[in-house]
Scaffold this active site. Structure first.
Site, PDB file in Angstrom:
ATOM      1  NE  ARG A 141       0.291   1.209   3.432  1.00  0.00           N
ATOM      2  CZ  ARG A 141       1.267   2.061   3.624  1.00  0.00           C
ATOM      3  NH1 ARG A 141       2.542   1.645   3.599  1.00  0.00           N
ATOM      4  NH2 ARG A 141       1.069   3.345   3.855  1.00  0.00           N
TER       5      ARG A 141
ATOM      6  CB  ALA B 188       0.029   7.205  -3.222  1.00  0.00           C
TER       7      ALA B 188
ATOM      8  CG  ASP C  43      -3.051   8.259  -0.579  1.00  0.00           C
ATOM      9  OD1 ASP C  43      -2.813   8.668   0.562  1.00  0.00           O
ATOM     10  OD2 ASP C  43      -2.812   7.091  -0.964  1.00  0.00           O
TER      11      ASP C  43
ATOM     12  CE  LYS D 145      -4.832   5.357   5.017  1.00  0.00           C
ATOM     13  NZ  LYS D 145      -5.880   4.623   4.256  1.00  0.00           N
TER      14      LYS D 145
HETATM   15  O1  MRU Z   1      -4.340   3.177   2.575  1.00  0.00           O
HETATM   16  P1  MRU Z   1      -2.857   3.352   2.409  1.00  0.00           P
HETATM   17  O2  MRU Z   1      -2.062   2.702   3.484  1.00  0.00           O
HETATM   18  O3  MRU Z   1      -2.405   3.001   1.027  1.00  0.00           O
HETATM   19  O4  MRU Z   1      -2.678   4.919   2.584  1.00  0.00           O
HETATM   20  C1  MRU Z   1      -1.396   5.455   2.547  1.00  0.00           C
HETATM   21  C2  MRU Z   1      -1.333   6.893   2.829  1.00  0.00           C
HETATM   22  O5  MRU Z   1      -2.317   7.561   3.073  1.00  0.00           O
HETATM   23  C3  MRU Z   1       0.004   7.527   2.694  1.00  0.00           C
HETATM   24  O6  MRU Z   1       0.166   8.567   3.585  1.00  0.00           O
HETATM   25  C4  MRU Z   1       0.126   8.063   1.259  1.00  0.00           C
HETATM   26  O7  MRU Z   1      -0.141   7.053   0.343  1.00  0.00           O
HETATM   27  C5  MRU Z   1       1.433   8.633   0.986  1.00  0.00           C
HETATM   28  S1  MRU Z   1       2.639   7.374   0.823  1.00  0.00           S
HETATM   29  C6  MRU Z   1       4.070   8.117   0.381  1.00  0.00           C
END
Ligand code: MRU
Length: 369
Positions: free
Chosen positions: A54, A56, A249, A260
């Site tokens: 997971r 982004a 994201d 998040k």
């Molecule tokens: O649901 P996830 O764990 O994929 O969410 C991840 C996040 O919200 C991160 O903060 C975001 O993707 C930035 S990662 C560099």
């Protein structure tokens, strides 16, 4: 980045068999370190859906490799292009918020469909997946260099005393292939001998902070403290947070930031306490086609059981326990949008800019249409 004495990235091709993609199973961290093999498109799609991987940028890279795996399968199919287009659609329906996924799939399809025969198309798919992955590593390295200056400045103002940084979720190397976005400046600062300490939001419901960011910090030797999600405001009121750095994201052209769930509340608390709130935003996570984050960014709704249950380590194995009454309904919004007015600045691979159209386009003029 470091895992014990070894170095890993979030995704890689099996060295002996380039038809296999390997990832670290993030569902098992920090308790078990397991590598899983993705041999088919279905494996890759499941890994994304089920959050074995997971974050982004890593989702973008994995989507690139998922299309590569699909291209290998497409060779046994009557209509190569049709097979791939169907898989591209399936990927786009997997996780709606992170724009990196959509960009990676489009980049792959645009490149592959120019190929003249199946073999050439497979070659293009592999090359493009590798490029997406290599590029994000470089981008994160540069975000680290630009963000480092911000930490250095605060350290100087504090006469070398510890800089306390609050972060939410995991925008670390696990989420981005290598270095991380929000964490890259922290790792560099630590390497340069600047005293840092990270407040790690646990990040309910899936606890990416408590399980993944804390694990990364531990492996890199960065002083850190895990806190319950609601603690940040209190710490800020008491002068215990010097800056906030989070990932993203999807960031709009106007600088609104989807990240998040819970990020917005941290930004509000930071504003109220006059604490700088930075977003480490690789260009892969900027959606240059939209402006209003609240209205235009699709927010992922996940299984309510992720809220109702909590996972942890008990009696030598990973177990899940029920938190709420079994019959109580739950809602699981994966992300929220922090309006640009609450963002002090974006840290991109090309430099730091104001979270607005002018600032973003100054760094990325190629999107000024
Ligand atoms: O649901 P996830 O764990 O994929 O969410 C991840 C996040 O919200 C991160 O903060 C975001 O993707 C930035 S990662 C560099």
């Amino acid at each position: 980045m470091k895992v014990g004495n070894d170095y890993y990235t979030g995704i890689w091709l099996n060295q002996k068999d380039p038809h296999i993609v390997q990832i670290i199973d993030q569902r098992k961290l920090p308790h078990q370190f397991e590598i899983i093999e993705l041999k088919t498109f279905k494996d890759a799609l499941h890994a994304i859906n089920d959050m074995a991987l997971r974050g982004a940028p890593l989702i973008g890279s994995a989507a690139g490799y998922a299309i590569y795996l699909a291209s290998l399968e497409a060779c046994n199919n009557k209509n190569f292009d049709h097979y791939l287009l169907d898989k591209a659609e399936k990927l786009k329906n997997s996780r709606p918020t992170a724009v990196d996924l959509f960009k990676a799939v489009d980049m792959q399809m645009d490149a592959i469909l120019k190929g003249k025969c199946d073999a050439e198309k497979v070659g293009i798919a592999l090359k493009t997946a590798n490029k997406i992955t290599k590029d994000i590593i470089e981008i994160c390295k540069n975000i680290g260099l630009h963000g480092l200056k911000l930490i250095e400045d605060i350290s100087k103002c504090k006469n070398g005393e510890t800089v306390n940084i609050l972060t939410h979720c995991n925008a670390g190397w696990l989420a981005t292939v290598d270095y991380g976005t929000a964490t890259a400046p922290v790792y560099l600062a630590q390497e340069m001998g600047i005293k840092v300490h990270v407040w790690v939001d646990e990040t309910r419901p899936r606890n990416q902070g408590a399980s993944l960011t804390a694990w990364e910090m531990l492996n890199q030797g960065v002083p850190h403290t895990v806190i319950a999600d609601n603690t940040g405001g209190h710490l800020m009121q008491h002068g215990l947070v010097d800056m906030v750095i989070v990932g993203t994201d999807r960031t709009t052209l106007n600088g609104d930031v989807a990240n998040k769930i819970g990020t917005y509340l941290k930004a509000l608390a930071a504003k109220d306490n006059n604490i700088p709130f930075y977003v480490a935003a690789p260009s892969t996570s900027i959606d240059f086609t939209i402006r209003d984050g609240v209205k235009e960014i699709p927010i992922e709704l996940r299984d309510p059981d992720e809220v109702k249950y909590i996972q942890g380590w008990l009696n030598g194995k990973i177990q899940k326990v029920l938190l709420s009454p079994e019959k109580s309904p739950a809602a699981n919004y994966g992300f929220d949008v922090t309006p640009a007015r609450l963002v002090t600045a974006l840290i991109t691979e090309r430099g730091i800019c104001k979270a607005d159209k002018k600032g973003i386009l100054k760094l990325f003029p190629e999107y000024d249409k």
